[in-house]
Structure formats: structure tokens, C-alpha cells
Scaffold this active site. Structure first.
Site, PDB file in Angstrom:
ATOM      1  N   GLN A  81      13.423  -3.034  -5.574  1.00 53.09           N
ATOM      2  CA  GLN A  81      12.755  -2.795  -4.168  1.00 53.09           C
ATOM      3  C   GLN A  81      14.129  -1.798  -4.703  1.00 53.09           C
ATOM      4  O   GLN A  81      14.770  -2.155  -3.716  1.00 53.09           O
ATOM      5  CB  GLN A  81      12.481  -4.222  -3.860  1.00 53.09           C
ATOM      6  N   CYS A  82      13.467  -0.161  -4.348  1.00 52.35           N
ATOM      7  CA  CYS A  82      14.201   0.400  -3.803  1.00 52.35           C
ATOM      8  C   CYS A  82      14.120   1.394  -2.871  1.00 52.35           C
ATOM      9  O   CYS A  82      15.275   2.006  -2.957  1.00 52.35           O
ATOM     10  CB  CYS A  82      13.647   2.153  -5.311  1.00 52.35           C
ATOM     11  N   GLN A  83      13.159   1.019  -2.179  1.00 52.59           N
ATOM     12  CA  GLN A  83      13.532   1.614  -0.442  1.00 52.59           C
ATOM     13  C   GLN A  83      14.134   0.585   0.393  1.00 52.59           C
ATOM     14  O   GLN A  83      14.271  -0.401  -0.059  1.00 52.59           O
ATOM     15  CB  GLN A  83      11.516   1.307   0.242  1.00 52.59           C
ATOM     16  N   GLU A 114      -1.029  -1.663   2.234  1.00 56.73           N
ATOM     17  CA  GLU A 114      -0.450  -0.853   1.004  1.00 56.73           C
ATOM     18  C   GLU A 114      -1.477   0.079   0.175  1.00 56.73           C
ATOM     19  O   GLU A 114      -0.974   1.137  -0.945  1.00 56.73           O
ATOM     20  CB  GLU A 114       0.250  -2.009  -0.186  1.00 56.73           C
ATOM     21  N   HIS A 164      -1.202   3.030   2.155  1.00 53.56           N
ATOM     22  CA  HIS A 164       0.385   4.040   1.558  1.00 53.56           C
ATOM     23  C   HIS A 164      -0.240   5.483   0.731  1.00 53.56           C
ATOM     24  O   HIS A 164       0.782   6.564   0.555  1.00 53.56           O
ATOM     25  CB  HIS A 164       1.293   2.624   0.645  1.00 53.56           C
ATOM     26  N   TYR A 217       6.285   1.380  12.724  1.00 52.62           N
ATOM     27  CA  TYR A 217       4.933   0.442  12.786  1.00 52.62           C
ATOM     28  C   TYR A 217       4.312   0.812  13.807  1.00 52.62           C
ATOM     29  O   TYR A 217       3.111   1.250  13.789  1.00 52.62           O
ATOM     30  CB  TYR A 217       5.003  -0.591  11.751  1.00 52.62           C
ATOM     31  N   ARG A 242      10.206 -12.546   1.006  1.00 55.52           N
ATOM     32  CA  ARG A 242      10.321 -11.847   2.233  1.00 55.52           C
ATOM     33  C   ARG A 242      10.853 -11.661   3.032  1.00 55.52           C
ATOM     34  O   ARG A 242      10.826 -12.961   4.164  1.00 55.52           O
ATOM     35  CB  ARG A 242       8.673 -11.707   2.295  1.00 55.52           C
ATOM     36  N   LYS A 297      11.048  -9.919   5.940  1.00 54.46           N
ATOM     37  CA  LYS A 297      10.134 -10.809   7.238  1.00 54.46           C
ATOM     38  C   LYS A 297       9.460 -12.222   8.027  1.00 54.46           C
ATOM     39  O   LYS A 297      10.209 -11.712   8.859  1.00 54.46           O
ATOM     40  CB  LYS A 297       8.584 -10.013   7.791  1.00 54.46           C
TER      41      LYS A 297
END
Length: 568
Positions: free
Chosen positions: A132-134, A247, A250, A334, A514, A516
């Protein structure tokens, strides 16, 4: 120097055009041994020094066009990692290319990577890895110009044990037995579309796939792959398909047109939420889109409450000078982003008119990275006959002022009204009224409406314990496995100090990954004074099994000292 506060690489002086990766995954040591060849274009004359982003990497060697190159590592920065300065053995003129090849090894604690033991997987036999690079973690997996302002194509060759399968954010390009080791397979990939480093992704495990459409397939461990295919087919419950819509959207806003730095993250996410809800409008109705927008406004209110209404990180366009993008992450880009776009849609003539702009914006900036100013200038150009309307917008309040937006759109409440009236009945009910509730109250509600009902209750003072116990009796929410419903229900229970819910809340916080869900659930238990210590103990026991970014942020939420090294 760099104009991206989160990167060391000076992309005004040179830019990466292509990346060729060779990765050898070592599941015993939890490291990747890598070789990367970067095709770099000089943007100025007499170019000879190149700075790359790295984080916890061991650099073994560097060459330029096959000649050894000198390199030095700068001081380590708390979240940006370590700048790697490479001195080329020759000068380049503007427009010339050089191939810089680096041999390196990642750290077992690389912040982009989560290594799962066989026990942590569904199959229990094989290990698993995902990245997960972001936003700024690719540099812990590959030395690169780790900024969304730089876009490049990539090829990759990935060597893994032969019982495992590798997939990447790229097209599969064949496989072969590893010539170095017959017990391993090399999977090949190519990504011909230029994209930012944060979109480089890899998953390795005992994976299988099922085709679910003419150009779509779903990958998972075999224990889940049919369930997943069913969920995405025409037969699944599909109540969380908005995540898939998001997604997919995106592909245009985020991947094709990208924020130039993470300060402009709303350009990625605000537009993507806008498109996600337009997809919902096509699949369901305009009322459904309005209903989801109401829920989004509540999520925005939650984020503003967590950060504080005067916190500059609640600006639509925050300054990230010396700010870790992970710590700035919230619903603000968002939902404040969506609210602005929806407000503009209303001012400029409705959804069809505004979608015309969104499509034109995407065509205009395809394959590039943009700032808020460039977006705004294009908006004014596209709507040149409506400039007086645009000039009435309080741009400073929307973009550079913390807290809730200056305008709250008037959303259609048709689908929310049932949720509002049911939540009001529970809020106003005395203990004597509890018998008036029964399972038929929620029988006709969609899962989206059930989520909204629970969200409304979470925005009020905690319900008395008698009420949540009665709610469980009549609605049996404990048995609901929809993650969005379960997440809110368990928070509601813990907030009302129902001790039986604590274990379920901590289980949900640790059995999926996750943020969230994980962060608010841990925070909720932590705020229940009697179980504060238990929240910390469960986190300490589970943190080694979490993604490094999640673990770091939960530690911050629970005031756990992160200088005690993370046991890997």
C-alpha cells in the site's frame, strides 16, 4: 529544490520516464531484494546530480548507463525517509536520457509492505504479502522520485516461491521458472500507461481468480474467491458496491489526472466521490445520490470534530510543509471536495451541465498532474459565459479556511426521512416506550438506510444502555456482517457502555485491516475508561500483524509510545 513538501527528489531538474523492476521476495526474512533501472530525462543542461526518495532501504550499488556511480545517503527524516544523492559519472544535456540502475534491499519494517504469516491467511498454509504505497511509501519498496507529480510506465519481473502467485497494478506478461532457482517462478508485468509511483502495487499469495466480466476478474485466496465473484456478480448483496464504483472512478480522477502534490488530494478524491455518486445515480436514482451525499456530509462533520474546527488540516487545500500526509488523511478531501463540486453543479446548471465540465477537465489534463489553481483556471475557462456566477463563490472560505464549508447544500431528504424518524423515536423513547419497537421497523430499510439510521444516532448523545440492548433484541444487529453497519453498531454499543460489545469491537478492529474501521473502533474502546487499558493491550498484542501505517496511526490515537520498536 523540490516543490513537493513530501519528497526529496527535485523533479524540476529531471524526471523519471520508465522504471524496470526485478524483485526477489524473501518470505523468511520479510524483505525484497530488488534491482531497479530508472530511465531519467534531464530537464536542464549540465545535469549530473540526481536525488531519489528512499525509506529504510539498503542501497548496494548504483550505476549510470552501465558505469559505476557515486552515491550518498542524507540524514533520515521522520516521515520522508532518506534522500539518496547520486552523482553521475558524466553530464547530461537537457532532453537527454540516462538509465540509472540500483541494487537494493528493503527493510522487514518497510512502511509500504505488510507480510502475513500463513496463520494470518484464510488458507493457513502459505504466506501472503501486499503493498500500500499511497501516499509516500513507495520509497520504502523502490528508490524513486516518489511524488505524484512524476508519471512513468513500468515493467516488473517478480520471483516468488512456486506455490505462490504474484499480481501487480499492471498487465500480466507471462511467467517462467526462475533460472536461478527451480523452486521459484518469475511473473512478468508491464504497465504501458504512465502513472505515479504511489500506484505501483503488488500482492503475492496462494491466489486464484474468477472472470466476472469481459475485462474484469477478481483475485483472492481460494477460500474467498467464489464468495467475492458472487458479490461482484448480478447476485451478490452488492450493498457496498459504491466502494467499487469509487475505485473504478479513480481510473479517471486520480490515475489519469492526478493531484500534483498531496496538498491537492481533494482533486483526486472530491472528483472521485462525485463520479462514484453519479454512478450511483445511474444505477439507482437521483434520490439515492442525494441520500449518499447526506451521509457524506455527516462523515465530513465527524472528521472536523476529530481534528477540531480550527485545525488547518480541515482546509480543502492544506499546507503539508512538515506534515506527514498519513496524519493529514481524513474525509475532508473526499466530502468537502464533493460538497464544493455539488455546490458548483447547482450554481452552473445541474448534473448534466457539470458532467460536461468534468469530462472536459479529464480530457484536458489526461496523463498529467494538476494543482487546484490549474483546475480552477480551467473551470473559469470552460464556464466563461458564467464567470459572474463563479465570482460569487467564496473560494477562500471553501479552500483555505478550516472547519465545515461556508455553504451547506440542500439535499433531498426523501430516502433519509424514514431513517430520521426512526432514529428520533429511539432518542425520545423512555424505558416504558421500548416495547413499541419491533423488527418490522427495519424490514423495509435498505442497508444504506440502516447505515444512515446508525450514523444519525452516533451524532447524538449516547443512548441509554437499556435502549441498545432492546435494539439488539428486536433488530439483531450483532448478527449483521455488513462491515459498514457492524462498524457503526459496535461503536454505538461501546459508546452506551455495553460491556458485551467491547470484545466484538476489538475483534472487528483487528480481524480486518481498513483504517476507516480500525482507528475509530480502537478510539471508541479507548474512550471507555474501564477498557482503556484493554484497548492498548490488544493493540500491542496485534500491532505486528498490522500494516505499518495503520499501526503507527492507531499508536498515535492511543497515545502509545512508538519509539518502543515495532516487533516484526
Amino acid at each position: 529544490m523540490s516543490s513537493d513538501p513530501c519528497s526529496f527528489s527535485a523533479f524540476t531538474r529531471c524526471i523519471t520516464k520508465h522504471l524496470n523492476l526485478s524483485l526477489h521476495l524473501d518470505f523468511d526474512r520479510h524483505v525484497i531484494r530488488g534491482r531497479v533501472a530508472l530511465t531519467v530525462e534531464a530537464l536542464e543542461d549540465r545535469f549530473s546530480v540526481l536525488t531519489l526518495d528512499t525509506k529504510d532501504l539498503t542501497i548496494v550499488s548504483v550505476s549510470a548507463n552501465g558505469q559505476a556511480a557515486q552515491f550518498t545517503m542524507g540524514p533520515k527524516h521522520s516521515f520522508k525517509g532518506t534522500p539518496l544523492e547520486i552523482t553521475l559519472p558524466f553530464d547530461l544535456s537537457r532532453g537527454q536520457h540516462v538509465i540509472v540502475e540500483l541494487t537494493y534491499e528493503t527493510s522487514p519494517g518497510a512502511s509500504a509492505l505488510q507480510w502475513l504469516t500463513p496463520e494470518q491467511t484464510a488458507g493457513k498454509k502459505q504466506p501472503y504479502l501486499f503493498s500500500q504505497c499511497q501516499a509516500h511509501h513507495c520509497r520504502s519498496m523502490v528508490p524513486c522520485q516518489d511524488s505524484p507529480s512524476v508519471k512513468h510506465t513500468y515493467y516488473a519481473q517478480v520471483s516468488v516461491p512456486k506455490d505462490l502467485v504474484a499480481v501487480m497494478s499492471a498487465v500480466r506478461d507471462g511467467q517462467e521458472v526462475d533460472p536461478q532457482d527451480s523452486k521459484r517462478i518469475i511473473y512478468r508485468f508491464r504497465q504501458p500507461v504512465p502513472m505515479p509511483s504511489y500506484l505501483i502495487a503488488i500482492v503475492v499469495g496462494a491466489l486464484e481468480s474468477r472472470e466476472i466480466g469481459p475485462r474484469s476478474r477478481v483475485w483472492s485466496e481460494k477460500e474467498f474467491v467464489d464468495k467475492a465473484a458472487f458479490e461482484f456478480s448480478e447476485a451478490g448483496d452488492k450493498s457496498l458496491s459504491n466502494v467499487i464504483a469509487h475505485e473504478i472512478a479513480h481510473s479517471w480522477t486520480g490515475n489519469l489526472v492526478t493531484n500534483k502534490t498531496w496538498e491537492h488530494f481533494w482533486l483526486n478524491e472530491g472528483h472521485t466521490v462525485y463520479l462514484e455518486r453519479m454512478i450511483g445515480r445511474c444505477l439507482e436514482s437521483e434520490q439515492f445520490r442525494q441520500f449518499k451525499a447526506i451521509g457524506g456530509w455527516k462523515d465530513l462533520q465527524d472528521s472536523v470534530n476529530v481534528f477540531g474546527a480550527s485545525n488547518p488540516l480541515t482546509n480543502l487545500v492544506p499546507s503539508l510543509q512538515d506534515v506527514d500526509p498519513d496524519e493529514a488523511f481524513s474525509s475532508v478531501p473526499y466530502e468537502k471536495g464533493f460538497a464544493l463540486l455539488y455546490h458548483l453543479e447547482e450554481l452552473l446548471g445541474g448534473p448534466e451541465v457539470f458532467m460536461g465540465f468534468v469530462k472536459s477537465y479529464i480530457q484536458m489534463f489526461a496523463y498529467s498532474s494538476v494543482t487546484t489553481d490549474e483546475w480552477k483556471n480551467y473551470l473559469f475557462t470552460y464556464f466563461k459565459d458564467k464567470v459572474e456566477v463563479l465570482n460569487k463563490v467564496d473560494w477562500t472560505a471553501w479552500m483555505f479556511t478550516p472547519g465545515m464549508p461556508p455553504v451547506k447544500p440542500q439535499y433531498d431528504t426523501t430516502m433519509a426521512d424514514t431513517c430520521i424518524s426512526l432514529s428520533q423515536r429511539w432518542i425520545k423513547a423512555s424505558d416504558q416506550d421500548l416495547n413499541s419497537f419491533n423488527e418490522s421497523d427495519v424490514k423495509t430499510l435498505s442497508s444504506h438506510q440502516l447505515i444512515e439510521f446508525l450514523s444519525l444516532l452516533l451524532h447524538k448523545d449516547p443512548l441509554p444502555l437499556t435502549h441498545v440492548k432492546r435494539m439488539q433484541e428486536v433488530y439483531d444487529l450483532n448478527s449483521c456482517m455488513n462491515s459498514e453497519i457492524r462498524f457503526r453498531w459496535l461503536r454505538l454499543c461501546v459508546r452506551s457502555r455495553w460491556e458485551d460489545a467491547v470484545a466484538m469491537a476489538l475483534k472487528m478492529a483487528t480481524e480486518q485491516g481498513r483504517m476507516k474501521f480500525t482507528r475509530p473502533l480502537f478510539r471508541e474502546v479507548f474512550n471507555f475508561e474501564k477498557y482503556r487499558e484493554e484497548a492498548v493491550q490488544v493493540f500491542l498484542a496485534q500491532r505486528a500483524a498490522m500494516h505499518p501505517v495503520t499501526s503507527a496511526l492507531v499508536a498515535k490515537d492511543l497515545s502509545v509510545d512508538t519509539s518502543q520498536t515495532n516487533s516484526q
